[in-house]
Design a protein around this motif. Structure first.
Motif, short mmCIF file in Angstrom:
data_model
loop_
_atom_site.label_atom_id
_atom_site.label_comp_id
_atom_site.label_asym_id
_atom_site.label_seq_id
_atom_site.Cartn_x
_atom_site.Cartn_y
_atom_site.Cartn_z
N ARG A 324 52.15 33.88 50.05
CA ARG A 324 52.07 34.97 49.07
C ARG A 324 52.90 36.19 49.48
O ARG A 324 53.34 36.96 48.62
CB ARG A 324 50.61 35.38 48.88
CG ARG A 324 49.90 35.84 50.15
CD ARG A 324 48.42 36.08 49.91
NE ARG A 324 47.73 36.45 51.13
CZ ARG A 324 47.25 35.57 52.01
NH1 ARG A 324 47.42 34.29 51.79
NH2 ARG A 324 46.62 35.98 53.10
N SER A 325 53.12 36.39 50.78
CA SER A 325 53.90 37.54 51.23
C SER A 325 55.40 37.34 51.06
O SER A 325 56.17 38.29 51.15
CB SER A 325 53.60 37.82 52.71
OG SER A 325 54.05 36.76 53.53
N VAL A 326 55.81 36.10 50.80
CA VAL A 326 57.23 35.79 50.67
C VAL A 326 57.58 35.31 49.26
O VAL A 326 58.63 35.65 48.71
CB VAL A 326 57.64 34.71 51.70
CG1 VAL A 326 59.10 34.31 51.53
CG2 VAL A 326 57.41 35.23 53.11
N GLY A 327 56.69 34.51 48.68
CA GLY A 327 56.94 33.96 47.36
C GLY A 327 57.83 32.74 47.40
O GLY A 327 58.15 32.20 48.45
N GLY A 328 58.26 32.31 46.22
CA GLY A 328 59.13 31.15 46.14
C GLY A 328 58.46 29.88 46.61
O GLY A 328 57.27 29.65 46.39
N MET A 329 59.24 29.07 47.30
CA MET A 329 58.77 27.78 47.78
C MET A 329 58.91 27.68 49.30
O MET A 329 59.66 28.44 49.91
CB MET A 329 59.57 26.65 47.13
CG MET A 329 59.22 26.35 45.69
SD MET A 329 59.79 27.60 44.49
CE MET A 329 61.56 27.36 44.49
N ARG A 330 58.19 26.74 49.86
CA ARG A 330 58.31 26.45 51.30
C ARG A 330 57.98 24.98 51.52
O ARG A 330 56.91 24.51 51.12
CB ARG A 330 57.37 27.32 52.13
CG ARG A 330 57.32 26.91 53.61
CD ARG A 330 56.36 27.79 54.39
NE ARG A 330 55.02 27.78 53.83
CZ ARG A 330 54.01 28.52 54.28
NH1 ARG A 330 54.20 29.33 55.28
NH2 ARG A 330 52.82 28.46 53.70
N ALA A 331 58.90 24.29 52.15
CA ALA A 331 58.67 22.89 52.52
C ALA A 331 58.42 22.80 54.01
O ALA A 331 59.30 23.12 54.81
CB ALA A 331 59.86 22.02 52.13
N SER A 332 57.22 22.41 54.39
CA SER A 332 56.90 22.20 55.80
C SER A 332 57.08 20.73 56.10
O SER A 332 56.39 19.88 55.53
CB SER A 332 55.47 22.66 56.10
OG SER A 332 55.36 24.06 55.95
N ILE A 333 58.03 20.43 56.97
CA ILE A 333 58.43 19.03 57.21
C ILE A 333 58.12 18.66 58.66
O ILE A 333 59.02 18.38 59.46
CB ILE A 333 59.90 18.80 56.85
CG1 ILE A 333 60.84 19.82 57.53
CG2 ILE A 333 60.09 18.90 55.34
CD1 ILE A 333 62.32 19.55 57.30
N TYR A 334 56.85 18.68 58.99
CA TYR A 334 56.40 18.40 60.35
C TYR A 334 56.71 16.96 60.75
O TYR A 334 57.21 16.15 59.96
CB TYR A 334 54.91 18.69 60.46
CG TYR A 334 54.53 20.12 60.18
CD1 TYR A 334 55.07 21.16 60.95
CD2 TYR A 334 53.66 20.46 59.15
CE1 TYR A 334 54.73 22.48 60.71
CE2 TYR A 334 53.31 21.78 58.89
CZ TYR A 334 53.86 22.79 59.68
OH TYR A 334 53.53 24.10 59.42
N ASN A 335 56.38 16.64 61.99
CA ASN A 335 56.71 15.31 62.53
C ASN A 335 56.31 14.17 61.61
O ASN A 335 57.03 13.19 61.47
CB ASN A 335 55.99 15.11 63.88
CG ASN A 335 56.63 15.89 65.02
OD1 ASN A 335 57.71 16.45 64.88
ND2 ASN A 335 55.96 15.92 66.16
N ALA A 336 55.13 14.28 60.99
CA ALA A 336 54.60 13.17 60.21
C ALA A 336 55.21 13.06 58.82
O ALA A 336 54.96 12.07 58.12
CB ALA A 336 53.08 13.29 60.10
N MET A 337 55.98 14.06 58.39
CA MET A 337 56.65 13.95 57.09
C MET A 337 57.77 12.92 57.19
O MET A 337 58.70 13.09 57.98
CB MET A 337 57.22 15.31 56.67
CG MET A 337 58.14 15.25 55.43
SD MET A 337 57.36 14.57 53.94
CE MET A 337 56.07 15.78 53.65
#
Length: 361
Positions: A324-337
């Protein structure tokens, strides 16, 4: 079952083989006739679990013998308090490099205990290099958040702190790339990104930093308590530690840190390239400080961001909304992704941009 790709910043995606193993052993863990959730933390079966988890972590990170490995609760947020309570006395100084929201929260807790000197980079989208001369002469320690989940930044090289212990919150990228533990005094991480499920926190602390807490420090906020009792002073998050052990085994079987880093760089390069080549999407982070784990991106119009998120969710891409402090989108692509998840996201982004252009919106 509907196929989805979970891009949540945490609790995050877990390896499918780990979840399948949990399912297999849910009602009967290795012939005990009980679920791990029912096992006493004083039992031999659970002692094997926690010992095995520590051994795997030591092997993967090549943790030197002069470090303790502790399993705790409270997440990184509790460590924000434990660190100064153990290592920073009244009138003493600690240096904090503030590169994002979580390091700001760490500073607030430290200021309740002692003096804090903050180092603020000129931009939230880049992190400069630091040397020993940048820090207080009498600093008890230097604290960093080595990967910023919200802002999508990471240290490209760790600060040279000389004889001052370097402490790092590695919650959102531990086990994602090669690491020299010996350069740090303390590394801590909430498990819910790369290590396992929420509920357990790992601390890797140099032995000479244990036993410094004042007498009035509560027992469960004193690192020495966990050392003396093998992380079993009170009931630990037993099931979370069990799953963590399975995740560590999965990492080892898939090439260890070298294998994880190679795959993570491939995934990140694929997504960053798609963003950089796009005429619609934008990532603000300086290339040298781009996170391999958390990739924020956005378009100029809020209504287009909202449309993208809606259509992405319908297509099976979950938890892409930015903080919420940044907006837009975020893709978290951790090891298991899996790599396939990133490939399909990139294809979706390209199709979205093309359809938006053809529609004249």
């Amino acid at each position: 079952m509907k196929t989805v790709y979970n891009f949540s910043a945490g609790p995050a995606v877990l390896p499918k083989p780990v979840l399948e193993k949990v399912q297999e052993e849910m009602l009967d863990y290795e012939g005990t006739g009980m679920s791990v959730m029912e096992l006493s933390h004083r039992s031999g079966a659970f002692q094997e679990i926690i010992d095995g988890a520590e051994a795997l972590l030591r092997g993967l990170l090549r943790i030197p013998d002069d470090f303790h490995v502790l399993f705790m609760q409270g997440g990184a947020s509790l460590q924000f308090s434990m660190i100064p309570l153990n290592l920073l006395g009244p009138g003493q100084t600690a240096d904090y490099i503030v590169t994002g929201s979580w390091s700001k929260k760490a500073v607030k807790e430290a200021e309740k205990v002692g003096e804090v000197r903050t180092h603020l980079p000129n931009s939230q989208h880049s992190i400069p290099q630091f040397s020993r001369d940048d820090f207080s002469k009498d600093a008890r320690y230097v604290h960093i958040t080595s990967n910023n989940t919200i802002e999508g930044t990471r240290f490209s090289g760790y600060p040279d702190t000389g004889e001052i212990p370097l402490i790092a919150d590695m919650s959102s990228h531990i086990l994602s790339e090669e690491l020299d533990v010996s350069k740090f005094g303390l590394i801590y991480a909430g498990a819910q990104k790369n290590l396992g499920p929420s509920g357990v926190t790992v601390a890797i602390i140099r032995k000479d930093l244990v036993g410094r807490a004042p007498e009035h420090c509560p027992a469960l906020l004193d690192y020495e308590t966990y050392v003396k009792h093998g992380s079993l002073f009170n009931t630990p998050p037993t099931f979370a530690i069990y799953v963590l052990k399975l995740v560590l085994k999965w990492v080892k079987e898939n090439g260890g840190l070298e294998g994880m880093e190679a795959r993570n760089r491939e995934k990140a390069e694929l997504l960053y390239s798609a963003i950089d080549q796009s005429g619609l999407f934008h990532n603000p982070v300086s290339p040298e400080n781009r996170s391999l784990m958390n990739i924020p991106f956005s378009v100029e119009k809020d209504e287009v961001n909202a449309r993208f998120l809606k259509e992405a969710k319908e297509a099976g891409f979950e938890f892409l909304k930015g903080h919420r402090s940044v907006g837009g989108m975020r893709a978290s692509i951790y090891n298991a992704m899996p790599l396939q998840g990133v490939k399909e996201l990139v294809d979706f982004m390209k199709n979205f941009e093309r359809e938006l252009s053809e529609g004249g919106s």
